[in-house]
Write an enzyme that holds these catalytic residues in place. Sequence first.
Site, PDB file in Angstrom:
ATOM      1  N   MET A  10       0.837  -1.217   0.000  1.00  0.00           N
ATOM      2  CA  MET A  10       0.000   0.000   0.000  1.00  0.00           C
ATOM      3  C   MET A  10       0.872   1.268   0.000  1.00  0.00           C
ATOM      4  SD  MET A  10      -2.615  -1.440   2.895  1.00  0.00           S
ATOM      5  CE  MET A  10      -1.287  -2.166   3.834  1.00  0.00           C
ATOM      6  N   GLN A  52     -10.986   3.471   0.264  1.00  0.00           N
ATOM      7  CA  GLN A  52     -10.544   4.682   0.953  1.00  0.00           C
ATOM      8  C   GLN A  52     -11.315   5.897   0.469  1.00  0.00           C
ATOM      9  OE1 GLN A  52      -6.363   4.871   0.054  1.00  0.00           O
ATOM     10  NE2 GLN A  52      -5.738   3.834   1.935  1.00  0.00           N
ATOM     11  N   THR A  83       2.165   1.492   5.935  1.00  0.00           N
ATOM     12  CA  THR A  83       1.535   2.675   5.363  1.00  0.00           C
ATOM     13  C   THR A  83       1.020   3.525   6.510  1.00  0.00           C
ATOM     14  OG1 THR A  83      -0.462   3.436   4.204  1.00  0.00           O
ATOM     15  CG2 THR A  83      -0.496   1.212   5.038  1.00  0.00           C
ATOM     16  N   CYS A 197       3.724   9.876   4.729  1.00  0.00           N
ATOM     17  CA  CYS A 197       3.222   8.894   3.767  1.00  0.00           C
ATOM     18  C   CYS A 197       4.436   8.089   3.353  1.00  0.00           C
ATOM     19  CB  CYS A 197       2.572   9.559   2.565  1.00  0.00           C
ATOM     20  SG  CYS A 197       2.123   8.392   1.259  1.00  0.00           S
ATOM     21  N   GLU A 199       5.384   6.748   0.783  1.00  0.00           N
ATOM     22  CA  GLU A 199       5.956   6.989  -0.554  1.00  0.00           C
ATOM     23  C   GLU A 199       6.733   8.298  -0.662  1.00  0.00           C
ATOM     24  OE1 GLU A 199       3.144   3.861  -1.022  1.00  0.00           O
ATOM     25  OE2 GLU A 199       2.697   5.890  -0.319  1.00  0.00           O
TER      26      GLU A 199
END
Length: 230
Positions: A10, A52, A83, A197, A199
Amino acid sequence: MKTIGLLGGMSWESTLTYYRAVNEGVKNRLGGLHSAKIVLYSVDFDPIERLQHQGDWDGTADILSDAARCIEAGGADFMLICTNTMHKVADRVAAAVNIPLLHIADATGEALRNAGIQRVGLLGTAFTMEQDFYKGRLMKKYGLDVLIPDENDRLQVHDVIYQELCLGVIKPESRQAYVGVVDRLAQNGAEAVILGCTEIGLLINQADTPVPLYDTTVIHAGKAVELAFS
């Protein structure tokens, strides 16, 4: 050495960073050919992302709880949800298993408190920045004053995560935009900024700004290694 459970996917882009960071952490401790003992369950992110944005958090909790039970059955001694956003359902997931859940906000809050940071900016998905499940935990449990970007900056940060970073797309103009958001948070009094986050660390790092950055992926993975040897 305990076995670490990773609930990933995720997105899988940031789960790669977790896997690498945990194994490097173990190798740094033990040397030689040592690596981490890991049970990894990687979910299909597409249906979770849809739920989500539909606001069906119960549906996401069901998916992650099923995955958590598989991780426990695989022999993990404790687990991480890889995540930030899905920690909105962390309590539901933790209740589904009998092994401890290492909460990403706790690992981050401890790091900030140990560094003497009191006022911190937060970047992440709109869910993480705007809802209370994450920043509220940092405020109540660790006494932090948490700042979030203004509405336009929040929209840009969110869109880059889902439309670029989760797809492995790294754009220089997006990096510059994020650095601008970090700078504005610092101008508003943030002593540091949380990359909230998993990422975001793919896009910006400490070399991009003088503002201290706290990458939750790196912090979470490091805490997992510490716990594996406790």
